[in-house]
Design an enzyme around this catalytic site. Structure first.
Site, mmCIF file in Angstrom:
data_model
loop_
_atom_site.group_PDB
_atom_site.id
_atom_site.type_symbol
_atom_site.label_atom_id
_atom_site.label_comp_id
_atom_site.label_asym_id
_atom_site.label_seq_id
_atom_site.Cartn_x
_atom_site.Cartn_y
_atom_site.Cartn_z
ATOM 1 N N LEU A 65 0.859 -1.173 0.000
ATOM 2 C CA LEU A 65 0.000 0.000 0.000
ATOM 3 C C LEU A 65 0.900 1.229 0.000
ATOM 4 O O LEU A 65 1.929 1.243 0.674
ATOM 5 C CB LEU A 65 -0.904 0.033 1.242
ATOM 6 C CG LEU A 65 -1.976 -1.061 1.383
ATOM 7 C CD1 LEU A 65 -2.747 -0.854 2.680
ATOM 8 C CD2 LEU A 65 -2.920 -1.064 0.189
ATOM 9 N N ASP A 66 0.509 2.246 -0.746
ATOM 10 C CA ASP A 66 1.284 3.475 -0.763
ATOM 11 C C ASP A 66 1.394 4.063 0.642
ATOM 12 O O ASP A 66 0.538 3.821 1.503
ATOM 13 C CB ASP A 66 0.620 4.520 -1.675
ATOM 14 C CG ASP A 66 0.656 4.121 -3.132
ATOM 15 O OD1 ASP A 66 1.499 3.286 -3.501
ATOM 16 O OD2 ASP A 66 -0.162 4.660 -3.902
ATOM 17 N N LYS A 67 2.401 4.862 0.841
ATOM 18 C CA LYS A 67 2.615 5.491 2.146
ATOM 19 C C LYS A 67 1.367 6.233 2.623
ATOM 20 O O LYS A 67 0.981 6.149 3.790
ATOM 21 C CB LYS A 67 3.803 6.461 2.052
ATOM 22 C CG LYS A 67 4.107 7.217 3.343
ATOM 23 C CD LYS A 67 5.311 8.133 3.156
ATOM 24 C CE LYS A 67 5.591 8.950 4.414
ATOM 25 N NZ LYS A 67 6.762 9.849 4.252
ATOM 26 N N ARG A 172 -4.796 5.534 -8.528
ATOM 27 C CA ARG A 172 -4.510 6.960 -8.601
ATOM 28 C C ARG A 172 -4.364 7.413 -10.047
ATOM 29 O O ARG A 172 -4.897 8.464 -10.443
ATOM 30 C CB ARG A 172 -3.239 7.269 -7.800
ATOM 31 C CG ARG A 172 -3.397 7.011 -6.308
ATOM 32 C CD ARG A 172 -2.076 6.940 -5.572
ATOM 33 N NE ARG A 172 -1.340 8.196 -5.657
ATOM 34 C CZ ARG A 172 -0.168 8.396 -5.049
ATOM 35 N NH1 ARG A 172 0.376 7.410 -4.330
ATOM 36 N NH2 ARG A 172 0.441 9.544 -5.148
#
Length: 270
Positions: A65-67, A172
Protein backbone atom coordinates in the site's frame (compact mmCIF):
# COMPACT_ATOMS: atom_id res chain seq x y z
CA UNK A 1 -4.87 20.94 10.87
CA UNK A 2 -4.39 17.32 11.82
CA UNK A 3 -1.48 16.08 9.70
CA UNK A 4 -0.89 12.30 9.91
CA UNK A 5 2.85 12.83 9.63
CA UNK A 6 2.80 14.27 13.15
CA UNK A 7 0.41 11.78 14.80
CA UNK A 8 1.70 9.65 17.65
CA UNK A 9 2.68 6.08 16.80
CA UNK A 10 -0.26 3.67 17.15
CA UNK A 11 0.79 0.90 19.49
CA UNK A 12 -0.16 -1.73 18.83
CA UNK A 13 -0.97 -1.69 15.13
CA UNK A 14 -4.65 -2.69 14.79
CA UNK A 15 -4.83 -6.42 13.98
CA UNK A 16 -7.85 -7.36 11.84
CA UNK A 17 -7.20 -11.12 11.62
CA UNK A 18 -4.42 -13.60 12.48
CA UNK A 19 -3.56 -17.30 12.47
CA UNK A 20 -0.25 -19.22 12.45
CA UNK A 21 0.32 -18.41 8.77
CA UNK A 22 -1.02 -14.92 8.10
CA UNK A 23 -1.76 -11.62 9.78
CA UNK A 24 -3.85 -8.73 8.51
CA UNK A 25 -3.58 -5.27 9.99
CA UNK A 26 -5.06 -1.87 9.31
CA UNK A 27 -2.14 0.15 8.01
CA UNK A 28 -2.14 3.77 9.16
CA UNK A 29 -1.76 6.58 6.65
CA UNK A 30 1.74 8.05 6.48
CA UNK A 31 3.50 4.73 7.12
CA UNK A 32 5.79 2.84 4.76
CA UNK A 33 5.39 -0.92 4.58
CA UNK A 34 9.17 -1.36 4.83
CA UNK A 35 12.35 0.69 4.70
CA UNK A 36 13.34 2.19 1.37
CA UNK A 37 16.05 4.52 0.21
CA UNK A 38 13.43 6.53 -1.68
CA UNK A 39 12.16 7.95 1.63
CA UNK A 40 15.25 7.94 3.81
CA UNK A 41 13.80 10.39 6.35
CA UNK A 42 10.83 8.21 7.31
CA UNK A 43 10.90 6.48 10.70
CA UNK A 44 7.61 4.53 10.70
CA UNK A 45 7.61 1.10 9.07
CA UNK A 46 4.94 -1.57 9.33
CA UNK A 47 7.30 -4.55 9.02
CA UNK A 48 9.65 -3.49 11.82
CA UNK A 49 6.86 -2.28 14.14
CA UNK A 50 4.76 -5.40 13.67
CA UNK A 51 7.79 -7.67 14.21
CA UNK A 52 8.40 -5.98 17.57
CA UNK A 53 4.67 -6.13 18.39
CA UNK A 54 4.72 -9.91 17.79
CA UNK A 55 7.72 -10.48 20.03
CA UNK A 56 10.34 -10.71 17.31
CA UNK A 57 8.39 -12.85 14.81
CA UNK A 58 9.48 -12.05 11.27
CA UNK A 59 6.71 -10.85 8.97
CA UNK A 60 6.80 -10.92 5.17
CA UNK A 61 4.92 -8.32 3.13
CA UNK A 62 3.19 -9.86 0.09
CA UNK A 63 1.57 -6.75 -1.38
CA UNK A 64 2.01 -3.03 -1.00
CA UNK A 65 0.00 0.00 0.00
CA UNK A 66 1.28 3.48 -0.76
CA UNK A 67 2.62 5.49 2.15
CA UNK A 68 -0.44 7.74 2.13
CA UNK A 69 -2.98 4.90 1.88
CA UNK A 70 -4.54 3.37 4.99
CA UNK A 71 -6.50 0.16 5.30
CA UNK A 72 -6.19 -3.62 4.98
CA UNK A 73 -2.64 -4.94 4.63
CA UNK A 74 -1.92 -8.69 4.60
CA UNK A 75 1.43 -10.15 5.62
CA UNK A 76 2.82 -13.69 5.91
CA UNK A 77 4.29 -15.10 9.11
CA UNK A 78 6.74 -17.55 7.51
CA UNK A 79 8.47 -17.99 4.12
CA UNK A 80 6.16 -20.72 2.78
CA UNK A 81 3.11 -18.57 3.49
CA UNK A 82 4.83 -15.68 1.73
CA UNK A 83 5.51 -17.88 -1.30
CA UNK A 84 1.92 -19.09 -1.57
CA UNK A 85 0.44 -15.64 -1.04
CA UNK A 86 2.85 -14.18 -3.58
CA UNK A 87 1.58 -16.67 -6.16
CA UNK A 88 -2.02 -15.73 -5.37
CA UNK A 89 -1.35 -12.02 -5.78
CA UNK A 90 0.44 -12.64 -9.07
CA UNK A 91 -2.37 -14.79 -10.51
CA UNK A 92 -5.26 -13.04 -12.23
CA UNK A 93 -8.52 -13.13 -10.32
CA UNK A 94 -7.33 -14.90 -7.17
CA UNK A 95 -7.28 -11.81 -4.93
CA UNK A 96 -10.07 -9.25 -4.96
CA UNK A 97 -9.41 -5.76 -3.58
CA UNK A 98 -11.75 -2.83 -3.03
CA UNK A 99 -10.81 0.73 -2.12
CA UNK A 100 -12.66 3.90 -1.14
CA UNK A 101 -11.51 7.22 -2.56
CA UNK A 102 -12.60 10.84 -2.33
CA UNK A 103 -12.11 12.35 -5.78
CA UNK A 104 -12.44 15.70 -7.49
CA UNK A 105 -15.78 16.49 -9.14
CA UNK A 106 -18.80 14.29 -9.70
CA UNK A 107 -17.46 10.99 -10.97
CA UNK A 108 -19.57 8.82 -13.34
CA UNK A 109 -22.04 6.45 -11.69
CA UNK A 110 -20.00 3.54 -13.06
CA UNK A 111 -16.86 3.28 -15.14
CA UNK A 112 -14.62 0.57 -16.52
CA UNK A 113 -11.10 1.89 -17.09
CA UNK A 114 -8.95 -0.14 -19.47
CA UNK A 115 -5.88 2.04 -19.76
CA UNK A 116 -2.37 0.57 -20.01
CA UNK A 117 0.27 2.00 -17.67
CA UNK A 118 4.02 2.24 -17.99
CA UNK A 119 5.94 1.70 -14.71
CA UNK A 120 7.05 4.99 -13.17
CA UNK A 121 10.72 4.03 -13.29
CA UNK A 122 10.63 2.43 -16.76
CA UNK A 123 12.49 3.91 -19.76
CA UNK A 124 10.42 6.16 -22.01
CA UNK A 125 10.37 3.52 -24.75
CA UNK A 126 9.24 0.69 -22.45
CA UNK A 127 5.86 -0.82 -23.38
CA UNK A 128 2.88 0.04 -21.22
CA UNK A 129 1.35 -2.83 -19.24
CA UNK A 130 -2.37 -3.72 -19.39
CA UNK A 131 -4.33 -2.26 -16.47
CA UNK A 132 -8.04 -2.37 -15.68
CA UNK A 133 -10.04 -0.82 -12.84
CA UNK A 134 -13.76 -0.99 -12.11
CA UNK A 135 -15.20 2.17 -10.51
CA UNK A 136 -18.54 2.93 -8.89
CA UNK A 137 -19.69 6.22 -7.42
CA UNK A 138 -21.22 5.75 -3.98
CA UNK A 139 -22.15 9.38 -3.36
CA UNK A 140 -21.55 12.90 -4.61
CA UNK A 141 -21.23 16.01 -2.50
CA UNK A 142 -21.12 19.72 -3.14
CA UNK A 143 -19.71 22.49 -1.01
CA UNK A 144 -21.30 25.86 -1.72
CA UNK A 145 -17.93 27.56 -1.71
CA UNK A 146 -15.66 28.08 -4.67
CA UNK A 147 -12.15 26.64 -4.81
CA UNK A 148 -11.82 28.02 -8.34
CA UNK A 149 -13.14 31.41 -9.46
CA UNK A 150 -14.61 29.85 -12.59
CA UNK A 151 -17.19 27.84 -10.61
CA UNK A 152 -19.66 28.84 -7.86
CA UNK A 153 -19.22 25.63 -5.83
CA UNK A 154 -16.81 22.73 -5.33
CA UNK A 155 -17.75 19.11 -5.96
CA UNK A 156 -16.36 15.82 -4.71
CA UNK A 157 -17.37 12.15 -5.03
CA UNK A 158 -16.95 9.08 -2.86
CA UNK A 159 -15.89 6.27 -5.19
CA UNK A 160 -15.41 2.52 -4.79
CA UNK A 161 -12.46 1.28 -6.87
CA UNK A 162 -11.72 -2.34 -7.67
CA UNK A 163 -8.39 -2.87 -9.47
CA UNK A 164 -8.40 -5.95 -11.68
CA UNK A 165 -4.63 -5.73 -12.21
CA UNK A 166 -1.87 -4.71 -9.81
CA UNK A 167 0.10 -1.89 -11.42
CA UNK A 168 1.84 0.60 -9.16
CA UNK A 169 -0.37 3.62 -8.36
CA UNK A 170 -3.00 2.09 -10.65
CA UNK A 171 -6.09 3.53 -8.94
CA UNK A 172 -4.51 6.96 -8.60
CA UNK A 173 -3.44 7.02 -12.25
CA UNK A 174 -6.71 5.68 -13.59
CA UNK A 175 -8.74 8.26 -11.68
CA UNK A 176 -6.47 10.98 -13.03
CA UNK A 177 -7.05 9.52 -16.51
CA UNK A 178 -10.80 10.15 -15.95
CA UNK A 179 -10.06 13.72 -14.76
CA UNK A 180 -11.20 12.81 -11.22
CA UNK A 181 -7.92 12.65 -9.26
CA UNK A 182 -7.96 11.59 -5.62
CA UNK A 183 -7.98 14.43 -3.13
CA UNK A 184 -4.58 14.83 -1.52
CA UNK A 185 -2.71 13.10 -4.35
CA UNK A 186 0.39 15.25 -4.63
CA UNK A 187 1.63 13.43 -7.74
CA UNK A 188 -1.50 13.10 -9.85
CA UNK A 189 -3.78 15.80 -8.44
CA UNK A 190 -3.80 19.57 -8.25
CA UNK A 191 -1.82 21.21 -5.44
CA UNK A 192 -4.07 24.27 -4.90
CA UNK A 193 -7.22 22.11 -4.78
CA UNK A 194 -5.55 19.61 -2.42
CA UNK A 195 -4.60 22.40 -0.04
CA UNK A 196 -8.10 23.92 -0.24
CA UNK A 197 -9.73 20.61 0.70
CA UNK A 198 -7.14 19.88 3.41
CA UNK A 199 -8.13 23.09 5.18
CA UNK A 200 -11.82 22.19 5.06
CA UNK A 201 -11.54 18.49 5.85
CA UNK A 202 -9.15 19.14 8.71
CA UNK A 203 -6.56 16.65 7.51
CA UNK A 204 -3.79 16.81 4.93
CA UNK A 205 -3.60 13.31 3.50
CA UNK A 206 -4.24 11.07 0.51
CA UNK A 207 -7.93 10.17 0.63
CA UNK A 208 -7.52 6.54 -0.47
CA UNK A 209 -8.51 3.66 1.81
CA UNK A 210 -8.04 -0.10 1.28
CA UNK A 211 -11.42 -1.34 2.49
CA UNK A 212 -11.54 -5.09 1.70
CA UNK A 213 -9.30 -7.93 0.59
CA UNK A 214 -10.77 -11.29 -0.45
CA UNK A 215 -8.92 -14.50 -1.28
CA UNK A 216 -8.79 -18.23 -0.60
CA UNK A 217 -6.63 -19.07 2.41
CA UNK A 218 -3.46 -20.66 0.97
CA UNK A 219 -3.37 -23.42 3.61
CA UNK A 220 -6.96 -24.12 4.72
CA UNK A 221 -8.57 -23.34 1.33
CA UNK A 222 -11.32 -21.48 3.16
CA UNK A 223 -12.57 -18.14 1.77
CA UNK A 224 -11.00 -15.24 3.63
CA UNK A 225 -12.60 -11.79 3.60
CA UNK A 226 -10.68 -9.07 5.39
CA UNK A 227 -12.45 -5.78 6.10
CA UNK A 228 -10.97 -2.57 7.47
CA UNK A 229 -14.08 -1.72 9.49
CA UNK A 230 -14.99 1.36 7.44
CA UNK A 231 -18.38 1.03 5.72
CA UNK A 232 -20.57 3.23 3.53
CA UNK A 233 -24.17 3.18 4.74
CA UNK A 234 -26.08 4.29 1.67
CA UNK A 235 -29.49 4.74 3.31
CA UNK A 236 -28.06 6.98 6.01
CA UNK A 237 -25.58 8.61 3.63
CA UNK A 238 -22.68 8.26 6.06
CA UNK A 239 -19.37 6.50 6.46
CA UNK A 240 -19.33 4.50 9.68
CA UNK A 241 -17.01 2.26 11.66
CA UNK A 242 -18.15 -1.33 12.10
CA UNK A 243 -18.93 -1.96 15.76
CA UNK A 244 -16.76 -5.10 15.68
CA UNK A 245 -13.71 -3.37 14.22
CA UNK A 246 -10.58 -3.20 16.41
CA UNK A 247 -9.91 0.08 18.16
CA UNK A 248 -8.14 2.52 15.85
CA UNK A 249 -5.45 4.32 17.84
CA UNK A 250 -4.28 6.29 14.82
CA UNK A 251 -7.61 7.91 14.04
CA UNK A 252 -7.68 7.10 10.31
CA UNK A 253 -11.21 5.73 10.41
CA UNK A 254 -12.42 8.62 12.53
CA UNK A 255 -10.92 11.00 9.98
CA UNK A 256 -12.70 9.24 7.14
CA UNK A 257 -16.03 9.22 8.95
CA UNK A 258 -15.68 12.92 9.65
CA UNK A 259 -14.97 13.85 6.05
CA UNK A 260 -18.49 13.55 4.58
CA UNK A 261 -19.90 15.35 7.60
CA UNK A 262 -17.93 18.39 6.48
CA UNK A 263 -19.60 18.27 3.06
CA UNK A 264 -23.19 18.98 2.12
CA UNK A 265 -24.87 16.05 0.36
CA UNK A 266 -26.25 17.22 -2.97
CA UNK A 267 -27.44 13.95 -4.53
CA UNK A 268 -28.21 10.67 -2.87
CA UNK A 269 -25.91 7.67 -2.81
CA UNK A 270 -25.99 5.50 -5.93
Amino acid sequence: MNDPTTDALPMPLPVLWQDEHLIAIRKPAGWLVHRTGLDAGETRFVVQTLRDQLGGTHVHPVHRLDKGTCGVLLLALHPEAARRLGQAFMAAGEVRKRYLALVRGWAPAEAWVDHALRPDDAPADAPAQPAQTRLRRLAAFERLESSDGRFPSTRVSLVEAEPLTGRRHQIRRHLKHLAHPILGDATHGKGPLNRWWAERLGRQRLWLHAQTLELVHPFTQEPLRLHSGLTWQAQAGVLAVDAHAPADAHGDLAGWCGAPARLSASISAR
